[in-house]
Scaffold this active site. Structure first.
Site, short mmCIF file in Angstrom:
data_model
loop_
_atom_site.label_atom_id
_atom_site.label_comp_id
_atom_site.label_asym_id
_atom_site.label_seq_id
_atom_site.Cartn_x
_atom_site.Cartn_y
_atom_site.Cartn_z
N LYS A 46 -36.04 49.63 -33.71
CA LYS A 46 -35.30 48.43 -33.33
C LYS A 46 -36.32 47.55 -32.64
O LYS A 46 -36.79 47.89 -31.55
CB LYS A 46 -34.16 48.80 -32.38
N GLU A 61 -32.41 42.29 -28.76
CA GLU A 61 -31.73 42.65 -27.51
C GLU A 61 -32.70 43.15 -26.44
O GLU A 61 -32.47 44.19 -25.82
CB GLU A 61 -30.66 43.72 -27.76
N ARG A 98 -34.93 48.15 -38.49
CA ARG A 98 -33.58 47.58 -38.41
C ARG A 98 -33.59 46.05 -38.49
O ARG A 98 -34.49 45.39 -37.97
CB ARG A 98 -32.89 48.03 -37.12
N ASP A 121 -21.70 42.73 -35.75
CA ASP A 121 -21.94 43.99 -35.03
C ASP A 121 -20.77 44.97 -35.11
O ASP A 121 -20.02 45.09 -34.15
CB ASP A 121 -22.24 43.69 -33.55
N GLU A 153 -17.40 52.28 -31.33
CA GLU A 153 -17.74 51.36 -30.24
C GLU A 153 -16.70 50.25 -30.08
O GLU A 153 -16.27 49.96 -28.98
CB GLU A 153 -19.12 50.76 -30.50
C1 BDP Z 1 -24.59 47.10 -30.27
C2 BDP Z 1 -24.40 48.04 -29.14
C3 BDP Z 1 -25.67 48.40 -28.45
C4 BDP Z 1 -26.71 48.81 -29.48
C5 BDP Z 1 -26.87 47.73 -30.51
C6 BDP Z 1 -27.78 48.15 -31.65
O1 BDP Z 1 -23.51 47.45 -28.22
O2 BDP Z 1 -25.39 49.45 -27.56
O3 BDP Z 1 -27.92 49.09 -28.87
O4 BDP Z 1 -25.65 47.43 -31.10
O5 BDP Z 1 -27.25 48.49 -32.69
O6 BDP Z 1 -23.46 47.25 -31.07
O7 BDP Z 1 -28.99 48.12 -31.51
#
Ligand code: BDP
Length: 685
Positions: A260, A264, A297, A337, A365
Site C-alpha cells: 500500500k 492514507e 494496491r 471503499d 468494516e
Molecule cells: C479502509 C480502512 C483502513 C484501511 C484502508 C485500506 O478503513 O483501515 O487501511 O481501507 O484498504 O477501508 O488500505
C-alpha cells in the site's frame, strides 16, 4: 405428522451438542471405511489420504486411487474426479480434489468426471494483522499470527491453530495468505519476525498455502537506516534485493509482497518524485529470480481531489503497460471503499496491458462488523458479473481479471480476512459463510451465491443421525424447516443491509473512523472533506446525491460505452446506484411512481422489516441448531434490528431536515429523536 415431527425433534435435540463453531464447515461426521491407494509420497499427499480416510462418505469398504498424471487440460491446482479416484498434475491438485470429493459425498452431489480448474491462479487472504496482535478492522479477536507478549516464541498451540486455519483454507481452495496489515510495520522484515513467518510457512506449506508479506515502502530508511527509500537509488535497490534474498533463504517458496503505497499517509514512490510503476518494478525485479510477485494496491486518493471515486483510475491508467509482468495491480471492488453497494471500479478491464486483481473485503468494516448477519457472496457475485464492455458485451469483471480476456502472466483475487482468535474464528457464526464464499468464488467465479449458501449451511449446520430411517425423515424436515428459510435469509441479507444503511446508491454515511452506525451529519470543521459523510450524500434543500455525470465530476466518463451513457442518464442508471451518480430533487419521479423522498423512506423501512423477518426465521429454526450457536446468532440479530431502526431513524430524520417532506404515513414512525441521536452519537446502539 405431529408425532413424526416430535420424534424427529427429540432425535435432533439428542444430537445437537453445543458447538463453539470452531470446526467451521468441516464438522466431524461418522465416516465409512476406505482404502486409499497412492504410489507417491509427500506431506501434501499424506494430508489428502488422511482426510479421505477420516471423512469418507462414499460406498463402504471402497478403495480410492490418487494419481498424478501429466494431463494438459488440468491446471496446476486443478483435478478430475470420479467416485473412487482423484487425478491431478500436482500434489496440491490431489488435495483440492480430495476435499471436493468429500464435499460432494457429504452433499450427495453428482460426480461428473469433468476437469475442474480454478478461475484464479492465486486465491489469497489479506490479513490486516499488526505485529502487536491487534487486527485493523478485525471484529473476531486478536491476530492468530501475532501477539504482543513473547510475540516471537512459537508454541505448539500456535502451530495447532495455524494448521486448523490452513486446513480450512485448503478445503475451499485458498492457496495464499498475506500475514500482516497493508498499513505495514517495518518490523515485519526484521530477522526475528521473519523467523516466525518461516514457522507459519512451514505449517501452511503442506496445505498448499504460500505466505506473503505486506511491506512498508520506507523500510530501507526505517529498518535499514539508509538515507532514503527512493526506489531508483542504488543502495535502496540493493537493500531490497538483500532483504528478498534473506527471505527466500529461509522460506524458499515465499509468495511475494503486497504494497500500500502513497495512500492514507503511507509512504510510497511519489514521496521521491517517482511513479507507482517505478516503485512496483523495483520490488518486482528483486523478487523475479525467485518467482515472487508484487501485489501493488490501487487504493489511493488525495485530499484535494474533487471526486475521490476518480482517483485510482486517474493515477493508474497513465501507467498501463509500464509495470513488470510479475506485478499485479490489486483493485478494490468499488471505486471508493468497500461500501455496502458500489459500482465496480472503472479500472477493471480498462487496464489492458497490466495484470489486475480484484480485492474484496470479507471482514465487515462497513457492513455491521461481526454483529450484522450479512452474506457477502451476492455482493461479490454482482461485482464479478458486472459488464465492463471493455472488449465488447460480456467483458465482465471476472473475465477481465481471470485471464479469459487479457493474457495476464498471473491471475489472482484477494479477500481481506475476517479471522481472529475468537473460538468461532469470525465473531459471528454466519460470518464464517463469507470466508467460505470467498474461497468458493475464487475457485470458480461462476458459482452462484445460492449454491454457496446451500453448501455452507449443509456442511455447517446439518447434524446427521446414525439411524438411517430417522435420518431420512430428519433430512426432509431439516430441508424445509431450516435450510430453505435460512438460505433465503442469507441471500436477502446483503440487500437488507443496503436498504437500512445506504439505499439507492448512497454511500459513506457511516460513523467516522469506526464505520459502524449512521452519522450522515458528521463534518467537524477542519476535517478532510472526503472523510465526511456530507461530501458523499450532498443533501440540501434542492435534493440529494453526488453528481458524477458529465455535468458533475464526470466519473461516468471512466466507464466504457454503452455503460457510461447509461449511468449518465438518471432514467437509465440502475436505481440501486442512482444517488451514486446523480444529484436529484426530492420530488424526482422514480420508476414505481413514487417521488425520490418517499422511495428513500420505503427503502430504509424495508431494511428494518427484513431484519425483523430474519429474527423470525432464526427463532423458528431453533430446534435445528445447537443452543450455543442459536443464542449467539439470535442475540446478534436483536442488536442488528435495533441498529437497523437507528439507521433508518437517523438517516430519515436527518435528510428530512432538507427534504422537509413527511415520512409516508404507512411507514412505522421513528422511535428516536434526531437531536438525541446526535447528542449520544455512536453510543446508543
Ligand atoms: C479502509 C480502512 C483502513 C484501511 C484502508 C485500506 O478503513 O483501515 O487501511 O481501507 O484498504 O477501508 O488500505
Amino acid at each position: 405428522m405431529k408425532s413424526l415431527f416430535s420424534c424427529v425433534f427429540f432425535l435432533a435435540t439428542l444430537t445437537l451438542r453445543a458447538q463453539d463453531g470452531h470446526s467451521l464447515w468441516l464438522q466431524n461426521k461418522a465416516s465409512k471405511s476406505v482404502t486409499v491407494i497412492c504410489t507417491k509420497k509427500s506431506p501434501t499427499l499424506s494430508i489428502a489420504i488422511r482426510e479421505l480416510k477420516d471423512g469418507w462418505q462414499g460406498k463402504a469398504d471402497a478403495s480410492c486411487t490418487l494419481s498424478i498424471k501429466k494431463d494438459k487440460t488440468i491446471k496446476s491446482d486443478g483435478f478430475k474426479l470420479s467416485e473412487n479416484a482423484v487425478e491431478a498434475n500436482t500434489d496440491k491438485g490431489i488435495l483440492y480434489g480430495a476435499y471436493e470429493l468429500l464435499r460432494r459425498q457429504q452433499l450427495q452431489e453428482a460426480i461428473t468426471g469433468e476437469v475442474e480448474n480454478p478461475s484464479y491462479e492465486i486465491r489469497i487472504l489479506n490479513h490486516w494483522d499488526n505485529p502487536d496482535g491487534s487486527v485493523e478492522r478485525g471484529y473476531a479477536g486478536n491476530s492468530i499470527f501475532w501477539r504482543s507478549n513473547d510475540a516471537l516464541v512459537v508454541t505448539e498451540q500456535d502451530k495447532k491453530l495455524w494448521q486448523e486455519y490452513a486446513r480450512a483454507n485448503a478445503s475451499v481452495g485458498i492457496n495464499g495468505t498475506v500475514l500482516n496489515n497493508v498499513n505495514a510495520s517495518p518490523l515485519i522484515l526484521s530477522a526475528d519476525y521473519l523467523n516466525r513467518v518461516k514457522a507459519i510457512a512451514e505449517v501452511l506449506r503442506p496445505y498448499g498455502i504460500k505466505v506473503y508479506l505486506s511491506v512498508k515502502f520506507s523500510s530501507p530508511a526505517l529498518l535499514g537506516k539508509l538515507k532514503t527509500s527512493d526506489p531508483l537509488d542504488a543502495e535502496v535497490i540493493a537493500w531490497w534485493k538483500n532483504k528478498v534474498k534473506e527471505i527466500y533463504s529461509i522460506i524458499p517458496d515465499f509468495g511475494g509482497l503486497l504494497v500500500k503505497a502513497s495512500s492514507e499517509g503511507q509512504p510510497g514512490p511519489q514521496d521521491f518524485g517517482r511513479t507507482h510503476a517505478d516503485g512496483a518494478n523495483m520490488l518486482a525485479d528483486a523478487l523475479k529470480p525467485y518467482g515472487g510477485i508484487v501485489m501493488w494496491r490501487a487504493f489511493v486518493y488525495s485530499p484535494n481531489d474533487k471526486d475521490r471515486a476518480k482517483q485510482a483510475y486517474n493515477e493508474f491508467m497513465p501507467l498501463d503497460g509500464k509495470f513488470s509482468d510479475n506485478v499485479i495491480i490489486q483493485v478494490k471492488n468499488g471505486p471508493i471503499d468497500f461500501q455496502p453497494r458500489e459500482p465496480f471500479s472503472a479500472l477493471f478491464g480498462a487496464m489492458k496491458k497490466t495484470s489486475v486483481m480484484p480485492e474484496f473485503q470479507i471482514t465487515q468494516e462497513y457492513l455491521g462488523h461481526s454483529i450484522h448477519l450479512v452474506f457477502l457472496s451476492p455482493m461479490w457475485e454482482e461485482c464479478l458479473q458486472s459488464d465492463t464492455y471493455q472488449q465488447g458485451e460480456g467483458s465482465t469483471v471476472a473475465r477481465c481479471t481471470d485471464g479469459s480476456i487479457y493474457n495476464q502472466t498471473y491471475t489472482a483475487i484477494a479477500g481481506v480476512a475476517n479471522i481472529g482468535l475468537d473460538a468461532n474464528w469470525c465473531g459471528n457464526d454466519f460470518a464464517q459463510a463469507n470466508w467460505y464464499a470467498f474461497g468458493r468464488l475464487a475457485w470458480n467465479v461462476n458459482f452462484k451465491s445460492a449454491q454457496i449458501a446451500d453448501e455452507w449451511l449443509k456442511l455447517t449446520f446439518y447434524n446427521a443421525t446414525s439411524n438411517e430411517t430417522s435420518a431420512t425423515s430428519y433430512a426432509t424436515e431439516w430441508t424445509s424447516n431450516f435450510l430453505s428459510p435460512v438460505k433465503q435469509m442469507m441471500l436477502d441479507s446483503r440487500e437488507a443491509a443496503v436498504n437500512y444503511m445506504t439505499p439507492l446508491g448512497l454511500h459513506h454515511i457511516m460513523a467516522a473512523n469506526e464505520h459502524y452506525g449512521p452519522q450522515p451529519w458528521w463534518a467537524p470543521e477542519g476535517t478532510r472533506a472526503d472523510w465526511t459523510p456530507p461530501y458523499y450524500h450532498r443533501a440540501s434543500k434542492d435534493g440529494i446525491g453526488f453528481n458524477r455525470t458529465t455535468t458533475g465530476s464526470d466519473a461516468v466518463g471512466q466507464y466504457h460505452e454503452p455503460l457510461a451513457s447509461q449511468l449518465n442518464d438518471p432514467k437509465t442508471c440502475p436505481e440501486n446506484l442512482l444517488l451514486w451518480f446523480h444529484h436529484l430533487p426530492w420530488n424526482y419521479n422514480m420508476k414505481d411512481g413514487r417521488i425520490l423522498w418517499d422511495e428513500l423512506c420505503y427503502r430504509y423501512d424495508s431494511g428494518v422489516q427484513q431484519v425483523r423477518s430474519f429474527q423470525k426465521t432464526w427463532d423458528k429454526a431453533q430446534s435445528y441448531v445447537d443452543s450455543v450457536r442459536f443464542k449467539s446468532v439470535q442475540q446478534n440479530l436483536r442488536l442488528q434490528c435495533r441498529n437497523a431502526i437507528l439507521w433508518k431513524d437517523a438517516c430519515l430524520l436527518y435528510f428530512q431536515r432538507f427534504s422537509q417532506l413527511p415520512i409516508p404515513y404507512d411507514i412505522e414512525r421513528p422511535v428516536h429523536d434526531l437531536d438525541d441521536i446526535i447528542k449520544n452519537d455512536r453510543r446508543n446502539y
